[in-house]
Design a protein around this motif. Sequence first.
Motif, PDB file in Angstrom:
ATOM      1  N   SER A   1       0.841  -1.204   0.000  1.00 19.56           N
ATOM      2  CA  SER A   1       0.000   0.000   0.000  1.00 19.56           C
ATOM      3  C   SER A   1       0.877   1.254   0.000  1.00 19.56           C
ATOM      4  O   SER A   1       2.029   1.215   0.431  1.00 19.56           O
ATOM      5  CB  SER A   1      -0.922   0.002   1.224  1.00 19.56           C
ATOM      6  OG  SER A   1      -0.166   0.058   2.413  1.00 19.56           O
TER       7      SER A   1
ATOM      8  N   TRP B   1      -2.897  -0.824  -6.022  1.00 21.45           N
ATOM      9  CA  TRP B   1      -3.489   0.160  -5.108  1.00 21.45           C
ATOM     10  C   TRP B   1      -3.745   1.490  -5.802  1.00 21.45           C
ATOM     11  O   TRP B   1      -2.981   1.913  -6.671  1.00 21.45           O
ATOM     12  CB  TRP B   1      -2.531   0.433  -3.953  1.00 21.45           C
ATOM     13  CG  TRP B   1      -2.318  -0.701  -3.030  1.00 21.45           C
ATOM     14  CD1 TRP B   1      -1.389  -1.698  -3.159  1.00 21.45           C
ATOM     15  CD2 TRP B   1      -3.028  -0.969  -1.818  1.00 21.45           C
ATOM     16  NE1 TRP B   1      -1.489  -2.569  -2.105  1.00 21.45           N
ATOM     17  CE2 TRP B   1      -2.478  -2.140  -1.268  1.00 21.45           C
ATOM     18  CE3 TRP B   1      -4.060  -0.326  -1.156  1.00 21.45           C
ATOM     19  CZ2 TRP B   1      -2.940  -2.681  -0.074  1.00 21.45           C
ATOM     20  CZ3 TRP B   1      -4.525  -0.866   0.029  1.00 21.45           C
ATOM     21  CH2 TRP B   1      -3.970  -2.029   0.563  1.00 21.45           C
ATOM     22  N   SER B   2      -4.766   2.194  -5.356  1.00 19.27           N
ATOM     23  CA  SER B   2      -4.929   3.601  -5.732  1.00 19.27           C
ATOM     24  C   SER B   2      -3.889   4.385  -4.927  1.00 19.27           C
ATOM     25  O   SER B   2      -3.412   3.924  -3.885  1.00 19.27           O
ATOM     26  CB  SER B   2      -6.344   4.099  -5.412  1.00 19.27           C
ATOM     27  OG  SER B   2      -6.609   4.009  -4.028  1.00 19.27           O
TER      28      SER B   2
ATOM     29  N   ARG C   1      -7.046   3.786  -0.675  1.00 17.46           N
ATOM     30  CA  ARG C   1      -8.415   3.422  -0.317  1.00 17.46           C
ATOM     31  C   ARG C   1      -9.005   2.313  -1.181  1.00 17.46           C
ATOM     32  O   ARG C   1      -9.955   1.657  -0.779  1.00 17.46           O
ATOM     33  CB  ARG C   1      -9.321   4.640  -0.410  1.00 17.46           C
ATOM     34  CG  ARG C   1      -8.990   5.698   0.606  1.00 17.46           C
ATOM     35  CD  ARG C   1      -9.930   6.859   0.452  1.00 17.46           C
ATOM     36  NE  ARG C   1      -9.569   7.922   1.382  1.00 17.46           N
ATOM     37  CZ  ARG C   1     -10.091   9.122   1.349  1.00 17.46           C
ATOM     38  NH1 ARG C   1     -11.001   9.427   0.438  1.00 17.46           N
ATOM     39  NH2 ARG C   1      -9.713  10.020   2.222  1.00 17.46           N
ATOM     40  N   SER C   2      -8.482   2.140  -2.391  1.00 18.65           N
ATOM     41  CA  SER C   2      -9.063   1.183  -3.329  1.00 18.65           C
ATOM     42  C   SER C   2      -7.995   0.300  -3.950  1.00 18.65           C
ATOM     43  O   SER C   2      -6.825   0.681  -4.034  1.00 18.65           O
ATOM     44  CB  SER C   2      -9.794   1.913  -4.457  1.00 18.65           C
ATOM     45  OG  SER C   2     -10.811   2.732  -3.945  1.00 18.65           O
TER      46      SER C   2
ATOM     47  N   ASN D   1     -12.901  -1.651  -2.281  1.00 12.49           N
ATOM     48  CA  ASN D   1     -12.306  -0.835  -1.219  1.00 12.49           C
ATOM     49  C   ASN D   1     -11.239  -1.664  -0.514  1.00 12.49           C
ATOM     50  O   ASN D   1     -11.332  -2.886  -0.460  1.00 12.49           O
ATOM     51  CB  ASN D   1     -13.375  -0.387  -0.218  1.00 12.49           C
ATOM     52  CG  ASN D   1     -14.407   0.513  -0.851  1.00 12.49           C
ATOM     53  OD1 ASN D   1     -14.142   1.198  -1.836  1.00 12.49           O
ATOM     54  ND2 ASN D   1     -15.605   0.507  -0.297  1.00 12.49           N
ATOM     55  N   ALA D   2     -10.265  -1.016   0.061  1.00 14.40           N
ATOM     56  CA  ALA D   2      -9.170  -1.722   0.731  1.00 14.40           C
ATOM     57  C   ALA D   2      -9.652  -2.562   1.905  1.00 14.40           C
ATOM     58  O   ALA D   2      -8.980  -3.509   2.306  1.00 14.40           O
ATOM     59  CB  ALA D   2      -8.097  -0.729   1.190  1.00 14.40           C
ATOM     60  N   ASN D   3     -10.843  -2.260   2.424  1.00 12.89           N
ATOM     61  CA  ASN D   3     -11.403  -3.066   3.511  1.00 12.89           C
ATOM     62  C   ASN D   3     -12.186  -4.276   2.992  1.00 12.89           C
ATOM     63  O   ASN D   3     -12.786  -5.018   3.769  1.00 12.89           O
ATOM     64  CB  ASN D   3     -12.284  -2.221   4.429  1.00 12.89           C
ATOM     65  CG  ASN D   3     -13.513  -1.674   3.729  1.00 12.89           C
ATOM     66  OD1 ASN D   3     -13.824  -2.016   2.590  1.00 12.89           O
ATOM     67  ND2 ASN D   3     -14.222  -0.780   4.414  1.00 12.89           N
TER      68      ASN D   3
ATOM     69  N   ARG E   1     -14.856  -4.230   0.984  1.00 17.44           N
ATOM     70  CA  ARG E   1     -16.267  -3.941   0.682  1.00 17.44           C
ATOM     71  C   ARG E   1     -16.392  -3.145  -0.620  1.00 17.44           C
ATOM     72  O   ARG E   1     -15.438  -2.557  -1.084  1.00 17.44           O
ATOM     73  CB  ARG E   1     -16.889  -3.150   1.826  1.00 17.44           C
ATOM     74  CG  ARG E   1     -16.927  -3.940   3.103  1.00 17.44           C
ATOM     75  CD  ARG E   1     -17.663  -3.172   4.188  1.00 17.44           C
ATOM     76  NE  ARG E   1     -17.676  -3.945   5.418  1.00 17.44           N
ATOM     77  CZ  ARG E   1     -17.355  -3.472   6.591  1.00 17.44           C
ATOM     78  NH1 ARG E   1     -17.006  -2.202   6.723  1.00 17.44           N
ATOM     79  NH2 ARG E   1     -17.386  -4.242   7.652  1.00 17.44           N
ATOM     80  N   GLY E   2     -17.608  -3.115  -1.148  1.00 13.80           N
ATOM     81  CA  GLY E   2     -17.904  -2.268  -2.294  1.00 13.80           C
ATOM     82  C   GLY E   2     -17.330  -2.740  -3.612  1.00 13.80           C
ATOM     83  O   GLY E   2     -17.060  -1.921  -4.488  1.00 13.80           O
ATOM     84  N   GLU E   3     -17.165  -4.038  -3.792  1.00 12.13           N
ATOM     85  CA  GLU E   3     -16.613  -4.542  -5.051  1.00 12.13           C
ATOM     86  C   GLU E   3     -17.556  -4.241  -6.214  1.00 12.13           C
ATOM     87  O   GLU E   3     -18.757  -4.404  -6.115  1.00 12.13           O
ATOM     88  CB  GLU E   3     -16.389  -6.053  -4.952  1.00 12.13           C
ATOM     89  CG  GLU E   3     -15.761  -6.648  -6.187  1.00 12.13           C
ATOM     90  CD  GLU E   3     -15.505  -8.133  -6.058  1.00 12.13           C
ATOM     91  OE1 GLU E   3     -15.467  -8.791  -7.110  1.00 12.13           O
ATOM     92  OE2 GLU E   3     -15.346  -8.635  -4.925  1.00 12.13           O
TER      93      GLU E   3
END
Length: 174
Positions: A24, A65-66, A70-71, A89-91, A93-95
């Motif tokens: 990251s 990584w962005s 974050r992404s 998202n790096a966590n 979620r939100g794929e």
Amino acid sequence: PPRPQTEVAPATFETQMPRFATVSPDGSQVVFESLGRLYIAGTSSGDPRPLTRNDGSYREFFPSWSRDGRSIVFVTWDDEDLGSIRVVNANGRGERTVTSEPGHYRRPVFSPDGRTIVFEKGSGGFLTAREWSETTGIFAVPAAGGEMRRITASGSEPHFGASNDRLFLSVSES
């Protein structure tokens, strides 16, 4: 003679080959691929955990990584449905899928401002399907998804410098 016993299908095992490892921007995490899944882990400690909720119906490759951390953009592959480019998202979620058509995609990267993703689009054949192989090269797509546009018909490993105004790539001359 010695006859070692090897368990054919153990419930767990330790992989020895993480691929496409990318740290990251802040250096605190690493994302990598192993056995067709993306995993994320802390660089100083912590066990790897799956990044996405992939049920095993496709394989995941080429994470990147962005710049804001974050992404993560990556490529999926399925032998029947071919490939797509997705952002999560790096966590984890939100794929979401950002490409509008299946293809043979490789090496996606975000632009410095995070608004665009550039990538390689190759052709199929031999072991992979020839469908969606007519137009190859380096392409760009909005990070939110949308229409892909071809930047050049040849080249590989697209990447940006410090700003959005220049795209760099490798070109092989025959």
